[in-house]
Each structure stands twice: as C-alpha cells, then as structure tokens.
Enzyme design. Structure first.
Site, PDB file in Angstrom:
ATOM      1  CG  ASP A   4      75.589 -12.340  75.006  1.00 20.89           C
ATOM      2  OD1 ASP A   4      76.569 -12.348  74.227  1.00 20.89           O
ATOM      3  OD2 ASP A   4      74.580 -13.046  74.830  1.00 20.89           O
ATOM      4  CE  LYS A  42      80.686 -12.320  69.401  1.00 20.64           C
ATOM      5  NZ  LYS A  42      79.649 -12.877  70.308  1.00 20.64           N
ATOM      6  CD  GLU A  60      79.612 -15.645  72.970  1.00 18.00           C
ATOM      7  OE1 GLU A  60      79.233 -16.581  72.224  1.00 18.00           O
ATOM      8  OE2 GLU A  60      79.822 -14.489  72.548  1.00 18.00           O
ATOM      9  CG  ASP A  98      76.680 -20.043  72.423  1.00 16.64           C
ATOM     10  OD1 ASP A  98      75.753 -19.558  71.755  1.00 16.64           O
ATOM     11  OD2 ASP A  98      77.443 -19.353  73.108  1.00 16.64           O
TER      12      ASP A  98
END
Length: 638
Positions: free
Chosen positions: A31, A92, A188, A210
């Site tokens: 992850d 990210k 994800e 999420d």
C-alpha cells in the site's frame, strides 16, 4: 516400481501452482500511501503486515536527501522541519503531475520545470516523484526480503481507483526502479474488499469508502462466489487527510493575526519552509487528538519570540472541515447513482459500508457516512492495514501460490470514458466509464475526403461531447491507406485497457492491412480534481453538449455533401441545362451560408434541399456510367 511411480505422481503440480508445494514463492502486497506505506504477505496461509526491527508496521512516506545519502521513513520525518527543502513528504500527490499542477499545491520545495513530470530540487540534484516513490518502495522491499529471508518473486501495488493512466504508469515505473516485479496495480478499494470478502466469506453489494492521506475513493462492489466486480467508482485524486491539516493551518494563521492566506508574499513569517512544516506537523497531531478527545491545543513556536498557541474544540474543527467531508459525500452519491444504472433496475441492497484509510478515524467522517447510507460503517479491520492485506492476498494468488480458497476473480472498472476525435471536433466514445477491466473495444471508421491516404487518431478521455473539452491522452497517424472515394475505406480502431488500467490503441485499414498503434503514456496526469470536475461538467452541460454535437454533425454532413457535389459537377456538369445548373449552384450557396450559422435544424433542411435538388442529376450520372460500362458489349456476354 510402484513406490517410484507414486513419488513421481506426487511431484506433479496443478496448473498455476508451484512445482514443489513446500516451496511457496515470496509475494508481497504494498500500500503505497500518501502519508504512510505498508507491506504485507501471507505466511502459514494467513495475511500479515510486515513490521520493521522496531515493531513498526507503518513506514512514513517521507524521503530525505541528506549529505550522507538517502533517509526513508521515520528517520527522514524527524528531519522534515529542520531540512524541509530536501525532505519530501506526500509525494504521491505529485505522481504523474506537471509543473503547473505542482505550483497550485503550496509546496515548500524548489520546483524544476522538467519535460513531462515536475521535478524537485534537492542537494542530490533534481529528483522526480518517481525516484522519491522508488526509495519508499525499495525500503519496503528490503523489509520484506529480511522478514522472508530471500528475494521477492512478485508484488501487487495499490493505487487510488481515480488514478489516471499517467499516475498508474508513474507508479509502475517507480516499482520497477525499486527492483520489484510488478504483478499488478490494484485499486485500493478493491484491495480492501478482497481483505474483507475473503476474510468473512461475504456476498452481496458493498460500498468501500476510502479516505486516505491524499486521495479519496468510493467504490460500489458486488461480491458473488469469489468474483469481486466493481460496478461503479468515484472519488477525488487530490482530497484527503492532508487537506484537513491544511485547513487547520490556515485557521491557525488567521487566529494568530498573521493574515488570511498562506501566500508567502503576504506572510513572510510562515513563508519559511521550516515553519510551514512545523505548522503542518502540529495540525496533524491536533487532528488526530480530536478524534479521541473533545479539545486540543495547537502550539507552534515561530522565529524570535513569536508563537501560535490556540485551543481548538472538536466541534470547531468539524465546522472548519465540513465542506471537505461533503465533497466526499457528493462523489459517493454519484457513485451510488452510477451503480443503480449499472444494475439496470435491480435493487441496490447494500450489505455494508467498509471504511478504509486512516482519515476515516475522524468521528465526523464516520457519522456522515452512517447518515448517508443508514448503516453502521464496518471497521472490523485496521483501516491503515486493510489495503495492504488485500494486496498481499492478490499477490499470493498471482505469483502461483494457489490453494483451494484462492479461486476468486477481480473485476475493476475504468473511471472515465475513452474515445476518439472525429470530424467536427466531436468525440465518439469507444469505452464507456465504469466498463469492467480488462476490456477491449473496436469501432469502425472511414475517410472523409476522396483519395485520403492517412488518418490522424486523437485519443481522448472524458464525458463531454467535444474533444476540446476532454483530456487529450495521445495522438498517432495511420499512413498508407490506399486512395479511395470518401467513405470507402474501412478503418477499425481498437482500444485495449489492461487489468492495471493502462491503455493501448491500434488502427487497421481492412482492405490493405496497414496498421498503426500507440501505448498511451501521457506526459503527466490530470490536474487536481480534474476527473471529478470532468464528470460534473459532463452532467451539468449534457444538454448544451448535445445541441453542439448536433450542430457539428450537421456541419460535417453539409461539408461532405458540398464536396461530393463539387466533384460531380466537375466530372459531369455537362449533363445539366443552364437552368438546372443555376438551381444547384443556388442550393449549394444556401447550404454554405447556412452551415456557418448555429441552427442545426436549418442546416439539416438545407442539406436535404440540396440532396433533393441533385437527385435528377445523380440519376443522369448513373445512366452515363452504365452506358459507358455497356459500350461495345455483346448481349450474349452480359
């Protein structure tokens, strides 16, 4: 003899399994998060998150380029306030982004305007987000190799469902740079559903909410007999816990009387990167504290004798950030509507809502989700770890460590429609959004002009009717088409999107066999919130777009008819009387003038008028062609 044959039979393995059942391959799930990253694996048939030598499962997604080399994780994070320009956090958010995108994010770095993706200036020289992410992935790979006592055979890396093609490709490049064999990029929310679904043997329709450090995803999945089918997805690739921290920083600056914005030109005190990092770090601490207590105090010592020390209640924090929560609910409602459309009349009976991501620990988020769905959110697994666990389960299956319980299939979807630009700047959608991956679709097109020997293929992404309003993904040309009359060529354009969400496009002219292809690798990804904006824009302007599409279509048809009529008059105009020629010229002039206007119905009427006015001429041309073909032929030969 019997014993030897028996031993030989034991050595035969099932397809997809390792030759030696006692030698499992080493597979990991990663992850790669905005704030923290994790690595997980399966040991003794059970998934587990791999910890470092200090017992820490979470690796802060922070990289520092120091004089002594590269520091990653907690060691780097401790130096973030001291050496902010060389310590990269939340990288990210920069994956697959251009220089202009990065300028909008109020970053304390010296940015480098490099071709394609933005770069960051550090003491080690300019580095790209791919290189920074590779350092994080390399650290996780080394942690896994130490724990598993050997090289890693394959890895599944998770990405936000709303990552576009450029962001996914950047993630894959970073993994390869880190020495990882990437088995698959997994969305994800789907990874979270795998972790929950396989753990509980659940079936039915589930929502996965999420909210991570830098991204938000909402996915509606249907689980049935080992098949994980994503039926709708939505979200925002630049909305997460970092935005809640930023909102707190802005509030603290105003409360301290330092100004209204975080613009360095107005707030020289906080323009210093060191102070900026201190404020963000303190904001994150206060946010986390307010998840478990009603009040906390934000305290930051500035340069000199100045300081910020302000108490904050949970109620005030929730009021400051309520619009951020509402943005996630807006995307969630849209995903639910898409899911109902995909089910084609079947009732959308949700079994549960799964909460994923550290930011879902905020009470206001859980309360808002509960109110929207009317269900108590499911938080049976650690929201920080569930994605890595799901990735590890998928990696273990893909690498070949197959057992009876591993017979399951993942079916993800594409977040935005893919199409090709046609004449008039219109978009012909080839693959619709929320189509299940992997997918391949082909559509037939033709040439617009007589003798056309090349075709420009423009690949776009989005929901609007005009190519100019969609995201351009790539262009290529198909050359070598045999000269033919307009409309005679048969050109098949094929779009293929693999399980990772990466796109390739090919074109082939059927009569000659000439081909051309492109693997779409955009220079950088969509701007912040652009996917969400594209969807909202597509919904809001659907009627306007349709009217514009009809206008463009009629304009294209008008031009086609005018060109064909001019060619016919050039070759066979002598068949017409003076009055007939004058009438056709008048109809052509009328169509030319009308096509320049904005009334698609008037253009259509002018097209029909010219078509009707040239019917007799068309019959005369056909008769002449037949006479020419029959000239000199014997009846017996016909």
């Amino acid at each position: 003899m019997i014993k030897k044959n028996f031993v030989a039979l034991l050595q035969i393995s099932e397809p997809g399994e390792t030759p030696d059942p006692h030698q499992r391959k080493r597979a990991i799930g990663i992850d790669l998060g905005t704030t923290n990253s994790l690595v997980a694996t399966l040991r003794h048939a059970l998934p587990e998150v791999i910890e470092d030598h200090l017992g820490h499962a979470l690796l802060p997604s922070v990289v520092r380029f120091s004089q002594d080399g590269v520091q990653v994780g907690q060691e780097a994070m401790e130096q973030a306030a001291v050496d902010p320009k060389n310590t990269i956090v939340s990288v990210k958010r920069l994956m697959g982004r251009g220089f202009a995108d990065a300028l909008e994010q109020s970053l304390p770095y010296d940015l480098v305007d490099a071709p394609g993706m933005v770069q960051l200036s550090t003491r080690a020289g300019p580095v790209s987000p791919i290189q920074v992410s590779a350092e994080i992935l390399r650290k996780l790979r080394e942690r896994a190799e130490l724990a598993l006592a050997g090289d890693i055979d394959g890895a599944v890396i998770t990405v936000p469902a709303y990552f576009d093609d450029a962001q996914r490709q950047a993630t894959r490049d970073a993994a390869q740079l880190a020495g990882l064999n990437v088995l698959r990029l997994l969305n994800e929310p789907t990874a979270a559903a795998v972790a929950y679904g396989l753990d509980t043997g659940a079936e039915g329709v589930y929502a996965v909410y999420d909210l991570g450090g830098g991204t938000f995803d909402i996915s509606i999945l249907r689980l049935s007999r080992g098949v994980f089918e994503v039926i709708a997805t939505g979200g925002d690739s630049s909305l997460g816990g970092d935005d809640f921290d930023l909102r707190l920083v802005e509030w603290a600056i105003r409360e301290a009387g330092l100004g209204d914005t975080i613009d360095g030109s107005r707030l020289s005190e906080i323009a210093q990167a060191t102070t900026w990092r201190q404020l963000l770090s303190e904001a994150r601490r206060v946010k986390e504290a307010l998840s478990s207590q009603p009040m906390a105090s934000m305290h930051v010592v500035l340069s000199g004798d100045n300081e910020i020390k302000i108490p904050l209640t949970r109620e005030r924090f929730e009021a400051l950030t309520s619009d951020l929560v509402e943005k996630t609910l807006l995307a969630t409602r849209r995903a639910l509507a898409d899911a109902r459309d995909a089910l084609q009349g079947e009732p959308l009976n949700l079994e549960a809502v799964v909460m994923v991501g550290g930011s879902t620990r905020m009470p206001q988020v859980r309360q808002a989700v509960k109110a929207l769905f009317g269900l108590e959110p499911f938080i049976g697994l650690d929201p920080d770890k569930v994605v890595a666990i799901g990735a590890a389960l998928q990696a273990d299956a893909l690498v070949g460590n197959k057992t009876g319980s591993d017979d399951w299939l993942l079916l993800d979807v594409i977040p935005l429609s893919l199409g090709v630009e046609t004449m008039g700047g219109l978009v012909e959608k080839v693959i619709a959004r929320n189509a299940t991956l992997p997918i391949a679709r082909a559509q037939e097109f033709t040439t617009f002009k007589d003798g056309q020997t090349a075709l420009a293929v423009h690949v776009v992404q989005g929901e609007r009717e005009l190519a100019s309003e969609c995201r351009s993904l790539g262009r290529f040309e198909l050359r070598g088409i045999p000269p033919m009359p307009a409309g005679a060529a048969r050109i098949v354009i094929t779009y293929q999107v693999d399980a990772d969400g990466l796109l390739s496009v090919s074109a082939c002219e059927q009569t000659s066999g000439v081909k051309a292809a492109i693997t779409v690798k955009p220079a950088y990804g969509l701007e912040d919130s652009q996917i969400t904006e594209m969807l909202q824009s597509g919904f809001a302007k659907a009627e306007t777009d349709m009217l514009e599409r009809r206008l463009r279509e009629q304009q294209v048809e008008a031009q086609r008819l005018l060109d064909a009529t001019r060619v016919a008059l050039h070759h066979d105009g002598d068949l017409l009387s003076t009055d007939d020629r004058t009438q056709i010229d008048a109809l052509m002039d009328r169509l030319t003038q009308t096509a320049q206007g904005s009334d698609h119905q008037a253009i259509r009427a002018a097209v029909e008028a010219l078509a009707a006015g040239t019917e007799t001429f068309a019959m005369q041309r056909m008769n002449r062609s037949i006479q020419r073909a029959l000239n000199g032929q014997q009846i017996s030969s016909l």
